[in-house]
Motif scaffolding. Structure first.
Motif, PDB file in Angstrom:
ATOM      1  N   LEU A   1       0.825  -1.369  -0.202  1.00 21.29           N
ATOM      2  CA  LEU A   1       0.159  -0.422   0.401  1.00 21.29           C
ATOM      3  C   LEU A   1       0.774   1.560  -0.574  1.00 21.29           C
ATOM      4  O   LEU A   1       2.091   1.633   0.261  1.00 21.29           O
ATOM      5  N   PHE A   2       0.649   2.454  -0.673  1.00 19.22           N
ATOM      6  CA  PHE A   2       1.035   3.694  -0.452  1.00 19.22           C
ATOM      7  C   PHE A   2       1.154   3.862   0.790  1.00 19.22           C
ATOM      8  O   PHE A   2      -0.236   4.036   1.427  1.00 19.22           O
ATOM      9  N   THR A   3       2.004   4.356   1.511  1.00 17.92           N
ATOM     10  CA  THR A   3       2.037   5.525   2.935  1.00 17.92           C
ATOM     11  C   THR A   3       2.982   6.421   3.212  1.00 17.92           C
ATOM     12  O   THR A   3       4.192   6.289   2.041  1.00 17.92           O
ATOM     13  N   SER A   4       3.009   7.594   3.617  1.00 15.83           N
ATOM     14  CA  SER A   4       3.307   8.458   3.841  1.00 15.83           C
ATOM     15  C   SER A   4       2.736   9.453   4.891  1.00 15.83           C
ATOM     16  O   SER A   4       1.337   9.041   5.514  1.00 15.83           O
ATOM     17  N   PHE A   5       3.303  10.462   5.760  1.00 12.09           N
ATOM     18  CA  PHE A   5       3.492  10.831   6.821  1.00 12.09           C
ATOM     19  C   PHE A   5       2.371  11.986   6.596  1.00 12.09           C
ATOM     20  O   PHE A   5       2.002  12.637   7.443  1.00 12.09           O
ATOM     21  N   ASN A   6       2.565  12.801   5.178  1.00  9.13           N
ATOM     22  CA  ASN A   6       1.835  13.976   4.204  1.00  9.13           C
ATOM     23  C   ASN A   6       0.673  13.813   4.243  1.00  9.13           C
ATOM     24  O   ASN A   6       0.497  13.332   3.434  1.00  9.13           O
ATOM     25  N   VAL A   7      -0.238  13.891   5.084  1.00  6.41           N
ATOM     26  CA  VAL A   7      -2.177  14.377   4.285  1.00  6.41           C
ATOM     27  C   VAL A   7      -1.288  14.805   2.834  1.00  6.41           C
ATOM     28  O   VAL A   7      -2.670  14.254   2.432  1.00  6.41           O
TER      29      VAL A   7
ATOM     30  N   ASP B   1      -3.463   5.608   5.338  1.00  7.84           N
ATOM     31  CA  ASP B   1      -4.263   6.070   4.374  1.00  7.84           C
ATOM     32  C   ASP B   1      -4.744   7.806   5.444  1.00  7.84           C
ATOM     33  O   ASP B   1      -3.538   8.066   5.813  1.00  7.84           O
ATOM     34  N   ARG B   2      -5.237   8.474   4.754  1.00  8.75           N
ATOM     35  CA  ARG B   2      -5.515  10.057   4.530  1.00  8.75           C
ATOM     36  C   ARG B   2      -5.869  10.172   6.235  1.00  8.75           C
ATOM     37  O   ARG B   2      -5.186  11.146   6.693  1.00  8.75           O
ATOM     38  N   VAL B   3      -6.484   9.619   6.584  1.00  6.40           N
ATOM     39  CA  VAL B   3      -6.988  10.124   8.377  1.00  6.40           C
ATOM     40  C   VAL B   3      -5.793   9.973   9.319  1.00  6.40           C
ATOM     41  O   VAL B   3      -5.520  10.741   9.916  1.00  6.40           O
ATOM     42  N   ALA B   4      -5.028   8.911   9.537  1.00  9.00           N
ATOM     43  CA  ALA B   4      -4.440   8.470   9.536  1.00  9.00           C
ATOM     44  C   ALA B   4      -3.147   9.216   9.328  1.00  9.00           C
ATOM     45  O   ALA B   4      -2.582  10.221  10.132  1.00  9.00           O
ATOM     46  N   ALA B   5      -2.683   9.917   8.336  1.00 15.45           N
ATOM     47  CA  ALA B   5      -1.884  10.778   7.776  1.00 15.45           C
ATOM     48  C   ALA B   5      -1.848  12.084   8.323  1.00 15.45           C
ATOM     49  O   ALA B   5      -1.582  13.809   8.713  1.00 15.45           O
ATOM     50  N   GLN B   6      -3.712  12.827   8.134  1.00 19.14           N
ATOM     51  CA  GLN B   6      -4.057  13.676   8.969  1.00 19.14           C
ATOM     52  C   GLN B   6      -3.623  14.138  10.022  1.00 19.14           C
ATOM     53  O   GLN B   6      -3.544  15.010  10.855  1.00 19.14           O
ATOM     54  N   ALA B   7      -3.913  12.659  11.372  1.00 17.99           N
ATOM     55  CA  ALA B   7      -3.487  13.183  12.404  1.00 17.99           C
ATOM     56  C   ALA B   7      -2.074  13.545  12.580  1.00 17.99           C
ATOM     57  O   ALA B   7      -1.501  13.843  13.748  1.00 17.99           O
ATOM     58  N   TRP B   8      -1.358  12.359  11.808  1.00 18.74           N
ATOM     59  CA  TRP B   8       0.597  12.938  11.364  1.00 18.74           C
ATOM     60  C   TRP B   8       0.886  13.612  11.821  1.00 18.74           C
ATOM     61  O   TRP B   8       2.002  14.555  11.993  1.00 18.74           O
ATOM     62  N   THR B   9       0.007  14.889  10.794  1.00 21.21           N
ATOM     63  CA  THR B   9       0.515  15.971  10.420  1.00 21.21           C
ATOM     64  C   THR B   9      -0.224  16.637  11.119  1.00 21.21           C
ATOM     65  O   THR B   9       0.731  17.685  11.309  1.00 21.21           O
ATOM     66  N   SER B  10      -1.338  16.817  11.547  1.00 20.33           N
ATOM     67  CA  SER B  10      -1.749  17.432  12.815  1.00 20.33           C
ATOM     68  C   SER B  10      -1.524  17.824  14.333  1.00 20.33           C
ATOM     69  O   SER B  10      -1.995  18.761  15.555  1.00 20.33           O
ATOM     70  N   MET B  11      -0.588  16.906  14.573  1.00 21.21           N
ATOM     71  CA  MET B  11      -0.601  16.495  15.753  1.00 21.21           C
ATOM     72  C   MET B  11       0.362  17.618  16.594  1.00 21.21           C
ATOM     73  O   MET B  11       0.992  17.936  15.565  1.00 21.21           O
ATOM     74  N   ALA B  12       0.106  17.905  17.393  1.00 22.95           N
ATOM     75  CA  ALA B  12       0.767  18.860  18.467  1.00 22.95           C
ATOM     76  C   ALA B  12       2.019  17.981  19.242  1.00 22.95           C
ATOM     77  O   ALA B  12       3.306  18.762  18.961  1.00 22.95           O
TER      78      ALA B  12
ATOM     79  N   SER C   1      -8.994  15.771  18.805  1.00 27.84           N
ATOM     80  CA  SER C   1      -7.749  15.940  19.138  1.00 27.84           C
ATOM     81  C   SER C   1      -7.181  15.101  17.984  1.00 27.84           C
ATOM     82  O   SER C   1      -7.506  14.300  17.490  1.00 27.84           O
ATOM     83  N   PHE C   2      -5.737  15.221  18.089  1.00 24.34           N
ATOM     84  CA  PHE C   2      -4.833  13.761  16.795  1.00 24.34           C
ATOM     85  C   PHE C   2      -3.860  13.993  18.294  1.00 24.34           C
ATOM     86  O   PHE C   2      -3.048  14.556  19.122  1.00 24.34           O
ATOM     87  N   GLY C   3      -3.358  12.827  17.927  1.00 26.29           N
ATOM     88  CA  GLY C   3      -2.299  12.215  18.630  1.00 26.29           C
ATOM     89  C   GLY C   3      -1.458  11.321  17.809  1.00 26.29           C
ATOM     90  O   GLY C   3      -1.927  10.359  17.434  1.00 26.29           O
ATOM     91  N   ALA C   4      -0.408  10.954  18.519  1.00 24.39           N
ATOM     92  CA  ALA C   4       0.135   9.691  18.554  1.00 24.39           C
ATOM     93  C   ALA C   4       1.043   9.314  20.051  1.00 24.39           C
ATOM     94  O   ALA C   4       1.726   9.762  20.825  1.00 24.39           O
ATOM     95  N   THR C   5       1.326   7.461  19.367  1.00 28.91           N
ATOM     96  CA  THR C   5       1.672   7.129  20.679  1.00 28.91           C
ATOM     97  C   THR C   5       2.347   5.958  20.637  1.00 28.91           C
ATOM     98  O   THR C   5       2.526   5.741  19.539  1.00 28.91           O
ATOM     99  N   VAL C   6       3.852   6.322  21.590  1.00 26.82           N
ATOM    100  CA  VAL C   6       5.241   5.380  20.957  1.00 26.82           C
ATOM    101  C   VAL C   6       5.046   3.866  21.973  1.00 26.82           C
ATOM    102  O   VAL C   6       5.369   4.513  22.963  1.00 26.82           O
ATOM    103  N   ILE C   7       5.197   2.976  21.767  1.00 21.10           N
ATOM    104  CA  ILE C   7       5.039   1.761  22.755  1.00 21.10           C
ATOM    105  C   ILE C   7       6.285   0.895  22.091  1.00 21.10           C
ATOM    106  O   ILE C   7       6.383   0.084  21.447  1.00 21.10           O
TER     107      ILE C   7
END
Length: 393
Positions: free
Chosen positions: A23-29, A94-105, A135-141
């Motif tokens: 699948l195509f992947t990107s951090f940019n929405v 997908d675009r929503v996950a990329a949106q979360a990545w792009t928009s998270m503070a 709200s947008f965010g990311a968590t690394v475990i």
């Protein structure tokens, strides 16, 4: 149009792709087109109900509300976008996950050092920010080589939330994650989750979805070295007006790894409402690549429809590029009660309504009993019992 843009367009539009894993992947929405209802990965969800997460028209963006309860020895840090510890497992699909990545503070990091054994579960609680904001965010475990850990990832409250979860499991490490989506019934949550497993690593990924208006969880597993073992378990109970989607990919790209997927769900609609509808969608993709000799995998999804107006879509996919495997299989069912089981219990003096409740609890217990934390098992069993109190005849 510049060459780089042309290349991005070519990759983005390369569908159908070579296999389920490419699948195509990107951090940019901006690298993703706005999805439509006919797009394969969005065709089951009502895009108009996800509050603009897919097209940028979402309400005011705010930082996620996250709390971590962890014992001494566990690293807990808040990271800024661009930190080197982010994005190592892979980019959004997908675009929503990329949106979360792009928009998270900010993002949350929880790390377990090499060869450590954390006996008590670490609790990560993300609380919705309420109506009128997104709200947008990311968590690394991260569980380093030889370490053992259990993490309870809890979603609570109301609002609109999108995030990315990374799970990095080192060589000979063992991680159990319990994703508990117990939102208030007005919440919308879309989550991209990706796990990267090292040599002889063990992952136990459990998802429980009982709350929320719309909850869409997209877990992916990547094997990077032989000997790893992934188990993906899930339970969900959808009521009237709720839509739950689980869309999985287990990507076997190296030899001698194992995976087991088991999701079970029940659905009930309210026949007294104007448009009774409870919906779920489960898509399970397992890919065995050409170099993944010795793979052993099985996936299954079972769904119980308890009332009229309930609909479950179950789509297992198994893609095999080599015949040198230990075993592979898949199955899915959608149906109502087994009348013979109900009759058997009634013949022994158990009232019909109680017999149905017993069958449903037994249906879920096969998955819930595999969760290693007793308090979480008891809580999920109590929630199933609570749902059964409102089962419509």
């Amino acid at each position: 149009m510049q060459a780089s843009t042309i290349e991005t367009e070519a990759v983005r539009n390369a569908t159908p792709h070579n296999n389920k894993g490419d699948l195509f992947t990107s951090f940019n929405v901006d690298d993703f087109p706005i999805p439509g209802g006919r797009d394969e990965v969005w065709r089951f969800i009502a895009l108009r109900r996800i509050r603009g997460l897919h097209n940028g028209t979402f309400a005011e963006s705010v930082e996620q509300d996250v709390r971590v309860d962890a014992p001494a020895g566990v690293t807990v840090e808040t990271l800024t976008p661009g930190d080197a510890r982010l994005g190592r497992a892979g980019a959004p699909v997908d675009r929503v996950a990329a949106q979360a990545w792009t928009s998270m503070a900010s993002a949350q990091y929880v790390g377990f050092p090499k060869d450590s054994v954390t006996t008590e579960p670490v609790s990560i609680t993300i609380t919705g920010r309420g109506e009128g904001v997104t709200s947008f965010g990311a968590t690394v475990i991260e569980v380093e080589a030889g370490a053992q850990a259990t993490v309870s990832l809890n979603y609570r409250g109301s609002g609109t939330h999108a995030d990315n979860i990374e799970m990095i499991v080192g060589d000979n490490a063992n991680l159990t994650v319990i994703v508990d989506a117990d939102w208030d019934n007005d919440a919308v949550h879309l989550s991209g989750q990706i796990a990267e497993l090292g040599r002889d690593a063990v992952l136990r990924h459990n998802v429980a979805t009982f709350g929320g208006e719309i909850v869409r969880i997209v877990p992916r597993v990547k094997f990077t070295a032989p000997g790893a073992d992934a188990e993906m378990l899930g339970v969900y109970f959808a009521d009237d007006g709720q839509y739950f989607e689980n869309r999985l990919l287990v990507d076997h790209s190296v030899p001698n790894c194992r995976s087991n997927v088991m999701y079970k769900g029940a659905l009930q609609a309210d026949p007294t409402s104007d448009k009774p509808e409870a919906r779920t969608c489960w898509v399970g993709d397992v890919l065995i690549r050409a170099d993944a000799q010795g793979t052993d995998t099985y996936e299954v999804n079972r769904n119980l429809l308890l009332t009229e107006g309930a609909r479950a879509d179950a789509i297992p996919n198994l893609e095999i590029e080599t015949g040198e495997i230990a075993g592979a299989g898949h199955a899915a069912t959608v149906g109502r009660f087994d009348d013979d089981q109900v009759f058997y219990l009634m013949a022994r003096g158990i009232p019909e309504s109680q017999a149905r409740r017993l069958i449903i609890r037994g249906f879920f217990s096969e998955v819930i009993n595999r969760i290693p934390v007793e308090s979480i098992r008891e809580d999920l069993e109590a929630r199933v019992a609570s749902e059964l109190e409102s089962v419509h005849a």
